[in-house]
Scaffold this active site. Structure first.
Site, PDB file in Angstrom:
ATOM      1  N   LYS A 294      80.831 108.956  -0.538  1.00 24.26           N
ATOM      2  CA  LYS A 294      79.387 108.958  -0.324  1.00 24.26           C
ATOM      3  C   LYS A 294      78.925 107.568  -0.723  1.00 24.26           C
ATOM      4  O   LYS A 294      79.028 107.190  -1.893  1.00 24.26           O
ATOM      5  CB  LYS A 294      78.739 110.024  -1.201  1.00 24.26           C
ATOM      6  CG  LYS A 294      77.211 109.978  -1.226  1.00 24.26           C
ATOM      7  CD  LYS A 294      76.642 111.139  -2.044  1.00 24.26           C
ATOM      8  CE  LYS A 294      75.136 111.092  -2.138  1.00 24.26           C
ATOM      9  NZ  LYS A 294      74.574 112.252  -2.869  1.00 24.26           N
ATOM     10  N   GLU A 298      71.348 108.136  -1.596  1.00 29.60           N
ATOM     11  CA  GLU A 298      70.781 108.680  -2.830  1.00 29.60           C
ATOM     12  C   GLU A 298      71.235 107.881  -4.050  1.00 29.60           C
ATOM     13  O   GLU A 298      71.639 108.435  -5.066  1.00 29.60           O
ATOM     14  CB  GLU A 298      71.155 110.159  -2.987  1.00 29.60           C
ATOM     15  CG  GLU A 298      70.627 111.013  -1.842  1.00 29.60           C
ATOM     16  CD  GLU A 298      70.881 112.509  -2.009  1.00 29.60           C
ATOM     17  OE1 GLU A 298      71.890 112.877  -2.621  1.00 29.60           O
ATOM     18  OE2 GLU A 298      70.043 113.293  -1.519  1.00 29.60           O
ATOM     19  N   ARG A 331      81.164 109.747   4.529  1.00 27.84           N
ATOM     20  CA  ARG A 331      80.033 110.637   4.828  1.00 27.84           C
ATOM     21  C   ARG A 331      78.901 109.911   5.561  1.00 27.84           C
ATOM     22  O   ARG A 331      78.605 108.756   5.265  1.00 27.84           O
ATOM     23  CB  ARG A 331      79.490 111.271   3.547  1.00 27.84           C
ATOM     24  CG  ARG A 331      80.474 112.220   2.913  1.00 27.84           C
ATOM     25  CD  ARG A 331      79.927 112.761   1.618  1.00 27.84           C
ATOM     26  NE  ARG A 331      79.169 113.977   1.748  1.00 27.84           N
ATOM     27  CZ  ARG A 331      78.006 114.210   1.158  1.00 27.84           C
ATOM     28  NH1 ARG A 331      77.419 113.276   0.443  1.00 27.84           N
ATOM     29  NH2 ARG A 331      77.397 115.363   1.281  1.00 27.84           N
ATOM     30  N   ASP A 371      69.277 118.416   5.675  1.00 23.78           N
ATOM     31  CA  ASP A 371      70.079 118.746   4.497  1.00 23.78           C
ATOM     32  C   ASP A 371      70.324 120.244   4.301  1.00 23.78           C
ATOM     33  O   ASP A 371      69.710 120.850   3.425  1.00 23.78           O
ATOM     34  CB  ASP A 371      69.383 118.175   3.257  1.00 23.78           C
ATOM     35  CG  ASP A 371      70.353 118.002   2.108  1.00 23.78           C
ATOM     36  OD1 ASP A 371      71.502 118.423   2.248  1.00 23.78           O
ATOM     37  OD2 ASP A 371      69.956 117.431   1.081  1.00 23.78           O
ATOM     38  N   GLU A 399      72.618 126.150  -2.057  1.00 25.82           N
ATOM     39  CA  GLU A 399      71.564 125.327  -2.650  1.00 25.82           C
ATOM     40  C   GLU A 399      70.186 125.648  -2.063  1.00 25.82           C
ATOM     41  O   GLU A 399      69.207 125.746  -2.790  1.00 25.82           O
ATOM     42  CB  GLU A 399      71.914 123.851  -2.416  1.00 25.82           C
ATOM     43  CG  GLU A 399      70.847 122.894  -2.896  1.00 25.82           C
ATOM     44  CD  GLU A 399      71.231 121.429  -2.679  1.00 25.82           C
ATOM     45  OE1 GLU A 399      72.309 121.149  -2.122  1.00 25.82           O
ATOM     46  OE2 GLU A 399      70.430 120.568  -3.083  1.00 25.82           O
TER      47      GLU A 399
HETATM   48  C1  BDP Z   1      71.807 117.258  -1.403  1.00 26.43           C
HETATM   49  C2  BDP Z   1      71.993 117.749  -2.808  1.00 26.43           C
HETATM   50  C3  BDP Z   1      72.586 116.705  -3.709  1.00 26.43           C
HETATM   51  C4  BDP Z   1      73.847 116.135  -3.074  1.00 26.43           C
HETATM   52  C5  BDP Z   1      73.526 115.627  -1.692  1.00 26.43           C
HETATM   53  C6  BDP Z   1      74.755 115.160  -0.946  1.00 26.43           C
HETATM   54  O1  BDP Z   1      70.742 118.152  -3.312  1.00 26.43           O
HETATM   55  O2  BDP Z   1      72.849 117.289  -4.953  1.00 26.43           O
HETATM   56  O3  BDP Z   1      74.375 115.120  -3.854  1.00 26.43           O
HETATM   57  O4  BDP Z   1      72.964 116.651  -0.917  1.00 26.43           O
HETATM   58  O5  BDP Z   1      75.180 115.889  -0.065  1.00 26.43           O
HETATM   59  O6  BDP Z   1      71.575 118.367  -0.601  1.00 26.43           O
HETATM   60  O7  BDP Z   1      75.273 114.093  -1.212  1.00 26.43           O
END
Ligand code: BDP
Length: 706
Positions: A294, A298, A331, A371, A399
């Protein structure tokens, strides 16, 4: 008379049921109940087992067949040499057979008469294939299928069938709702928990052949010497079961644990660092799968920190693992707070890179553009990168689907995505074909599920979470299976093959996905949950650190209406799809209700296909979601006495929570959206028992998984 007999029979059955805690998953191997004819015929067909070979994998085959058959047939079946009615398991080479199983993982199960003696043969080109065949054979018995005159060939449609664990090294599981991580890093490598073996068995039984052990929000420590020893210990346990280990790699690891000044993928020292690291790993774990990454998402570091592309980053790692046969799973989950629509980001960043990745790279794409919401249109990346193998990422952990307490069977969600047509090469260019490599002739292919497993006794917290793990494996093996077939198999193995039980549980399961869509995000609403922990509804939320984490960014409710205009008059995200797909969604009058608010901002008075106004339809859908949960509860109640009391009661309590929370979602969302629509609740709608202010004051600082 017949009825009384049946009643008596089922009462006896209740007494036979004893404590079940869910630990054994779908591998319970209980005596064939309630069907003596079948039991007798199974016992006649298999009177001995013969295993060809002594490797760890063949040992696993032997143990599983013994455990399974002795349990299911409730008799000791000896392991001995030729006698009639023998079950033989071995590779094609070991058996010297003419019949040809397909591929390195496929298997063949055949009934044969040789010199007047009857045999059932499980064979494959590899030992792992034999193991898959053994599990398939046991599944036939567990689901009360005939085992005479068999001729079954099967091989997986997708090559990499992986679980992605979002497990941290301190055992906290990000978005985990089933306890802490099953990986006890502290006691590894010396202490081997039995659970590791049972984990391997469960995965092998559904064809899962890889596990990414650590969180995508990765900690570089996993790549240090002592931790690699621990990883190697797990790899040793999983190997006989055909499961490779993979690790999430932190892109800045060369700086954090290698003490370099940069992690620039075009820097020679950085490249050498990764090459040396790969070598070190492969010395310990010769069949190491590779890295999942990743990057630049984020807050995670990545190649863009150095002005490089995702392809530069992926290729550097791909080069490091290539000499050892490793692969890189990169990713595509990226989004930028500056962009006007998060929906478009992954496509914009990745499509220009098509053709630029090395041969051993797959790009892993979440099923939808945002998501893991209860329902998303498919990600427009599918079908838009013909030169790159795209791997599917589904989320098993719930989630956004009620987390640990809601019964939601996800197979219908997975199928909806896999069956969707991208039209990339004309009609029938389904996502399944993109993913299995057949549309563009890729040899690499993969499906991953973000794991829902933790150290809770029953693995997944909610017993029905097991069905999602099961479904992921089965669909990755064969995406043509239907949700219903998979549910039938799972119920038969997990609860009972009694047709009445199977039918009721199946109805509950098959209704559950649409229920969660309806009581959380009907008509194409999305991302309106609480910030951070993502627990419960908070459509008013507007104070997240980034706008694209706020529900108001997504629903855009105002006095005129609601929904995100992604047509040409809005962000034009629709442009990212093929014209035939665009056409499905472009007009608010013809766009299906399911996706309406994904693509259109429509007035509260908008006339829906049902004839109702949008506002009334919204109320109707929320109510329908709640009503479906009531119906699920009711159906479950009727199963009392047919299921062991432990599991019955557990699910019963969770369904009550689900019902309460479905009402919470409905009330919150409708009260809030009513502040814009200004319209009354229709007559059939249950009036909320609290005010909007009451709900807005609720806080959940310790909601799990954050
Ligand atoms: C989001 C989640 C987060 C993950 C992120 C991901 O809230 O905790 O780190 O996806 O897929 O849905 O990297």
């Amino acid at each position: 008379m017949r009825k009384t007999l049946l009643l008596l029979l089922s009462l006896c059955l209740v007494h036979l049921l004893h404590a079940e805690d869910g630990y054994n998953l779908w591998l319970r191997y209980k005596r064939i109940d309630n069907n003596n004819l079948l039991l007798t015929s199974y016992r006649k067909t298999i009177t001995a087992i013969q295993i060809k070979g002594h490797s760890p994998t063949m040992e696993a085959v032997r143990k599983e067949l013994e455990l399974g058959l002795n349990g299911l047939l409730d008799t000791h079946i000896p392991t001995k040499d030729t006698t009639t009615n023998t079950l033989i398991a071995g590779t094609r080479e070991a058996l010297n057979l003419e019949d040809k199983p397909t591929g390195p993982e496929g298997f063949l199960i055949i009934s044969k008469v040789i010199n007047g003696k009857h045999y059932t043969i499980i064979t494959a080109n590899t030992e792992t294939g034999v193991l898959y065949g053994a599990f398939h054979f046991l599944r036939l018995i567990q689901t009360h299928q005939p085992i005479e005159n068999l001729h079954i060939t099967s091989s997986p449609r997708v090559k990499l069938r992986l679980l992605n664990h979002w497990d941290n090294l301190n055992r906290y599981v990000e978005r985990g709702y089933a306890g802490i991580s099953i990986w006890n890093w502290h006691t590894l490598p010396d202490y081997i928990d039995d659970r590791y073996i049972d984990y391997a068995r469960a995965n092998a039984s559904i064809g899962i052949n890889g596990a990414v052990l650590n969180n995508v929000n990765a900690n570089a420590t996993i790549l240090t010497g002592p931790y690699l020893q621990k990883v190697a210990a797990l790899a040793n346990i999983l190997r006989p079961y055909g499961i490779k280990v993979y690790l999430s790699a932190r892109f800045s690891a060369p700086m954090e644990i290698g003490h370099l000044k940069t992690a620039d993928p075009l820097n020679d020292t950085v490249r050498q660092w990764w090459q040396a690291k790969a070598k070190e790993i492969y010395q310990l774990i010769p069949d190491f799968g590779g890295f999942l990454v990743k990057a630049n998402s984020e807050g995670q570091p990545g190649p863009q920190n150095y002005g490089r592309t995702h392809a530069d980053g992926a290729n550097m790692l791909a080069e490091a693992v290539a000499p050892f046969g490793g692969i890189i799973i990169w990713r595509a989950f990226v989004y930028d707070p500056q962009a006007n629509d998060r929906f478009k980001q992954a496509y914009n960043e990745f499509t220009p890179l098509d053709g630029k990745f090395r041969k051993n790279v797959l790009v892993q794409v979440k099923n939808g553009p945002i998501d893991f919401q209860p329902r998303e249109p498919f990600s427009p990346l599918f079908g838009a990168m013909p030169q790159t193998p795209l791997m599917m990422e589904f989320q098993l952990t719930q989630e956004y689907l009620g987390q640990g307490t809601h019964l939601v069977y996800e197979a219908p969600l997975f199928k909806e995505v896999l069956d969707a047509d991208t039209y990339a090469k004309g009609p029938n260019s389904t996502i399944a074909k993109v993913i299995d490599g057949s549309l563009y002739d890729h040899t690499l292919s993969g499906i991953a599920g973000v794991s829902n497993i933790g150290n809770e006794r029953n693995w997944t917290g909610h017993l029905f979470g097991q069905a999602n793990w099961y479904a992921l494996g089965r669909l990755a093996w064969d995406h043509t299976l239907s949700s219903e077939q998979i549910a039938t198999e799972w119920i038969g193995q997990t609860f009972s093959n009694d047709p009445a039980v199977v039918t009721s549980i199946k109805q509950i399961m098959l209704a559950s996905r649409e229920a969660v869509v309806n009581y959380m995000t009907p008509l194409g609403l999305h991302h309106i949950m609480g910030n951070g922990h993502h627990y419960g509804p908070a459509p008013w939320s507007n104070k997240a650190p980034r706008p694209d984490w706020d529900p108001i960014y997504y629903h855009k409710a105002d006095a005129k209406g609601i929904g995100f205009d992604r047509t040409a008059t809005g962000t034009n995200a629709l442009q990212q799809y093929q014209p035939a797909v665009r056409q499905l969604y472009a007009d608010s009058n013809t766009c299906s209700d399911q996706y309406l608010l994904w693509f259109h901002h429509v007035s509260w008075q908008h006339k829906m296909h049902s004839g109702r106004t949008l506002w009334n339809e919204l109320c109707h859908k929320y109510q329908e979601g709640v009503d479906t949960v009531s119906a699920m509860q009711h159906k479950w109640e009727q199963l009392k006495g047919y299921i062991d009391p432990e599991r019955f009661h557990q699910v019963q309590m969770l369904l009550a929570i689900q019902h309460k929370e479905a009402i919470w979602w409905r009330n919150v969302c409708l009260l809030y959206f009513q502040t814009f629509s200004g319209m009354p609740f229709p007559a059939n709608y249950e009036q909320p028992d609290h005010t909007l202010e009451y709900y807005q004051q609720q806080h959940f600082p310790y909601a799990p998984g954050n």
